[in-house]
Design an enzyme around this catalytic site. Sequence first.
Site, PDB file in Angstrom:
ATOM      1  N   GLU A  34       0.859  -1.191   0.000  1.00 48.98           N
ATOM      2  CA  GLU A  34       0.000   0.000   0.000  1.00 48.98           C
ATOM      3  C   GLU A  34       0.892   1.237   0.000  1.00 48.98           C
ATOM      4  OE1 GLU A  34      -3.353   0.861  -0.329  1.00 48.98           O
ATOM      5  OE2 GLU A  34      -2.338   2.796  -0.339  1.00 48.98           O
ATOM      6  N   HIS A 441     -46.055  -3.520   7.168  1.00 52.09           N
ATOM      7  CA  HIS A 441     -46.656  -2.187   7.149  1.00 52.09           C
ATOM      8  C   HIS A 441     -46.224  -1.417   8.389  1.00 52.09           C
ATOM      9  CE1 HIS A 441     -49.582   1.013   6.686  1.00 52.09           C
ATOM     10  NE2 HIS A 441     -49.891   0.838   7.966  1.00 52.09           N
TER      11      HIS A 441
HETATM   12  C1  LIG Z   1     -16.480  10.867  -3.526  1.00 51.64           C
HETATM   13  C2  LIG Z   1     -16.721   9.403  -3.795  1.00 51.64           C
HETATM   14  C3  LIG Z   1     -17.816   8.783  -3.260  1.00 51.64           C
HETATM   15  C4  LIG Z   1     -18.046   7.430  -3.501  1.00 51.64           C
HETATM   16  N1  LIG Z   1     -19.153   6.857  -2.972  1.00 51.64           N
HETATM   17  C5  LIG Z   1     -19.393   5.553  -3.206  1.00 51.64           C
HETATM   18  C6  LIG Z   1     -20.522   4.918  -2.638  1.00 51.64           C
HETATM   19  O1  LIG Z   1     -21.318   5.530  -1.940  1.00 51.64           O
HETATM   20  N2  LIG Z   1     -20.711   3.601  -2.885  1.00 51.64           N
HETATM   21  C7  LIG Z   1     -19.840   2.889  -3.659  1.00 51.64           C
HETATM   22  O2  LIG Z   1     -20.052   1.694  -3.852  1.00 51.64           O
HETATM   23  N3  LIG Z   1     -18.757   3.469  -4.214  1.00 51.64           N
HETATM   24  C8  LIG Z   1     -18.513   4.776  -4.000  1.00 51.64           C
HETATM   25  N4  LIG Z   1     -17.395   5.351  -4.537  1.00 51.64           N
HETATM   26  C9  LIG Z   1     -16.482   4.524  -5.360  1.00 51.64           C
HETATM   27  C10 LIG Z   1     -15.591   3.676  -4.457  1.00 51.64           C
HETATM   28  O3  LIG Z   1     -14.924   4.476  -3.520  1.00 51.64           O
HETATM   29  C11 LIG Z   1     -14.591   2.861  -5.266  1.00 51.64           C
HETATM   30  O4  LIG Z   1     -15.267   2.240  -6.312  1.00 51.64           O
HETATM   31  C12 LIG Z   1     -13.972   1.819  -4.352  1.00 51.64           C
HETATM   32  O5  LIG Z   1     -13.149   2.456  -3.415  1.00 51.64           O
HETATM   33  C13 LIG Z   1     -13.241   0.698  -5.075  1.00 51.64           C
HETATM   34  O6  LIG Z   1     -11.924   0.980  -5.201  1.00 51.64           O
HETATM   35  P1  LIG Z   1     -10.792  -0.091  -5.479  1.00 51.64           P
HETATM   36  O7  LIG Z   1     -10.924  -1.297  -4.623  1.00 51.64           O
HETATM   37  O8  LIG Z   1     -10.745  -0.288  -6.919  1.00 51.64           O
HETATM   38  O9  LIG Z   1      -9.495   0.722  -5.051  1.00 51.64           O
HETATM   39  P2  LIG Z   1      -9.264   1.963  -4.130  1.00 51.64           P
HETATM   40  O10 LIG Z   1     -10.217   1.994  -3.000  1.00 51.64           O
HETATM   41  O11 LIG Z   1      -9.158   3.163  -4.962  1.00 51.64           O
HETATM   42  O12 LIG Z   1      -7.847   1.613  -3.500  1.00 51.64           O
HETATM   43  C14 LIG Z   1      -6.691   1.455  -4.253  1.00 51.64           C
HETATM   44  C15 LIG Z   1      -5.511   1.477  -3.313  1.00 51.64           C
HETATM   45  O13 LIG Z   1      -4.344   1.170  -4.044  1.00 51.64           O
HETATM   46  C16 LIG Z   1      -3.302   1.998  -3.613  1.00 51.64           C
HETATM   47  N5  LIG Z   1      -2.339   2.089  -4.705  1.00 51.64           N
HETATM   48  C17 LIG Z   1      -2.527   2.644  -5.924  1.00 51.64           C
HETATM   49  N6  LIG Z   1      -1.431   2.501  -6.685  1.00 51.64           N
HETATM   50  C18 LIG Z   1      -0.528   1.845  -5.936  1.00 51.64           C
HETATM   51  C19 LIG Z   1       0.783   1.403  -6.159  1.00 51.64           C
HETATM   52  N7  LIG Z   1       1.398   1.582  -7.344  1.00 51.64           N
HETATM   53  N8  LIG Z   1       1.429   0.785  -5.159  1.00 51.64           N
HETATM   54  C20 LIG Z   1       0.833   0.562  -3.969  1.00 51.64           C
HETATM   55  N9  LIG Z   1      -0.412   0.948  -3.700  1.00 51.64           N
HETATM   56  C21 LIG Z   1      -1.093   1.581  -4.673  1.00 51.64           C
HETATM   57  C22 LIG Z   1      -3.983   3.310  -3.283  1.00 51.64           C
HETATM   58  O14 LIG Z   1      -3.219   4.082  -2.388  1.00 51.64           O
HETATM   59  C23 LIG Z   1      -5.274   2.821  -2.658  1.00 51.64           C
HETATM   60  O15 LIG Z   1      -5.154   2.665  -1.276  1.00 51.64           O
HETATM   61  C24 LIG Z   1     -17.135   6.701  -4.293  1.00 51.64           C
HETATM   62  C25 LIG Z   1     -15.994   7.318  -4.820  1.00 51.64           C
HETATM   63  C26 LIG Z   1     -15.789   8.654  -4.580  1.00 51.64           C
HETATM   64  C27 LIG Z   1     -14.563   9.291  -5.161  1.00 51.64           C
END
Ligand SMILES: Cc1cc2nc3c(=O)[nH]c(=O)nc-3n(C[C@H](O)[C@H](O)[C@H](O)COP(=O)(O)OP(=O)(O)OC[C@H]3O[C@@H](n4cnc5c(N)ncnc54)[C@H](O)[C@@H]3O)c2cc1C
Length: 468
Positions: A34, A441
């Site tokens: 991470e 209900h």
């Molecule tokens: C404002 C906002 C509101 C949202 N609200 C909702 C909601 O209500 N409901 C919902 O279902 N979804 C919501 N989403 C979407 C949701 O947050 C994402 O779809 C979800 O977090 C899935 O992400 P992920 O598992 O793909 O990766 P992420 O959660 O983006 O995590 C990826 C991780 O990889 C790490 N990383 C990246 N590159 C590297 C690297 N090269 N080396 C090491 N680590 C790395 C990052 O630091 C991060 O910690 C929202 C998004 C936003 C922006």
Amino acid sequence: MATTYDAIVIGTGQAGPFLTHRLVSAGMKVAVIERKLFGGTCVNTGCIPTKTMVASAYAAHMARRAADFGVDAGVVSVDMKRVKARKDEVSAQSRTGLEAWLKKMENCTVYEGHARFESPREVSVGSERLTAERIFINVGGRAATPQMPGLEQVEYLTNSSMMSVDFLPKHLIIVGGSYIGLEFGQMFRRFGSEVTIIEMAGSLIQHEDEDVSLAIKEILERENIHIRLNAKCIGFSKRGADIITHVECTTGAPEVSDGTHVLLAVGRRPNTDDLGLEKAGVSVDTRGYIVVDDQLRASAPGIWALGDCNGKGAFTHTSFNDAEIVAANLLDNDPRRVSDRISAYALYIDPPLGRAGMTEAEVRKTGRSALIGKRPMTKVGRAVEKGETQGFMKIVVDGQTREILGAAILGTGGDEVIHSILDVMYAKAPYTVIQRAMHIHPTVSELIPTMLSELQPLSGTADAKTTH
Ligand SMILES: Cc1cc2nc3c(=O)[nH]c(=O)nc-3n(C[C@H](O)[C@H](O)[C@H](O)COP(=O)(O)OP(=O)(O)OC[C@H]3O[C@@H](n4cnc5c(N)ncnc54)[C@H](O)[C@@H]3O)c2cc1C
């Protein structure tokens, strides 16, 4: 010398930690990497903090409406420092819990740093080299910041930097009328900001049906949020301290003046540009999403991509489901696939929109025989009792199979109620199953059987009357 593991997981978003747990439980030695905050977007800058802030905004809104319910709440004011502190606490609880869980997990080694592929089996983190036969990419995405004239003159915010805001912007200009923009828009309006939402398309959340999009626009405008659609050409300049947003709209003034802060909510891009994917032979599409098959295998053998970085979903639940699919295929001899899942999501304005399956427009395009039911929330007893009658619910059913094709519930509890429909869709059961169920209900859900008893042929599709 590289340290050898059975598996490497890059990123601790919504897929990585669960998958890691499954892998170590199956006896594998796993490295997790991470680079920033454990839990990724959802935990730190996405779902959890925003929904915590939505709750504060709802409290402010209901306090202002207190007199409607016979309650005297006095003058309502919002302390943004406390709103942020509450949000920080909820978010931190989740982040630290996850971090501790991973760090204590047996056979799991956590590396903190930026991971890059050095070859198809080797990943570097700082000076460390790790190698494994299986590598899982869960790197998520970040806010996109497209080129816009004058953007360099203004200090714009994104969903991430919004998390540090502990003051009330006087006039928040939000560029982007989709999920993130609308949630922040209503939230900050309820905190007390003037809010203008600027959208390039002709409607808000343009992938939704027109009636849904229009109803949402009305809900927001009722709270005096300014909405500018068809803003074909967006640019910025400064006039003193004020931010001027230039918009070429079909209606309204050519500029929005007096802006104090700008939030860019114009989409997200995958974190795949600095991952050394070319050294691993992993293909990406034209927008940078990692190309995967229906079981989330990337183009190079032994590498999988999960979550937002594969472009197959943009939600926490799709990312988590990706982890379940990969674990089922690798560890359970269960050939689960992405194409097994039914599209489902919510928009967390108030009232929320819960969505499952196809939109009415998508069903129409198929030309199949279909039936539709629709009910305004003014005709839902629970909504009337709660004084929350905005919105409507609708459902579309296949005229031949009687299976539910899609539904939208824009109304109080819509994000929860939609699941009763979603589960019947997964069961591939006819709509009559839910139509004949006895519901409690007074609830919003109790009107779903009623709505299903009043289905009408969906105009413009093959005649559905014969099978109804
Ligand atoms: C404002 C906002 C509101 C949202 N609200 C909702 C909601 O209500 N409901 C919902 O279902 N979804 C919501 N989403 C979407 C949701 O947050 C994402 O779809 C979800 O977090 C899935 O992400 P992920 O598992 O793909 O990766 P992420 O959660 O983006 O995590 C990826 C991780 O990889 C790490 N990383 C990246 N590159 C590297 C690297 N090269 N080396 C090491 N680590 C790395 C990052 O630091 C991060 O910690 C929202 C998004 C936003 C922006």
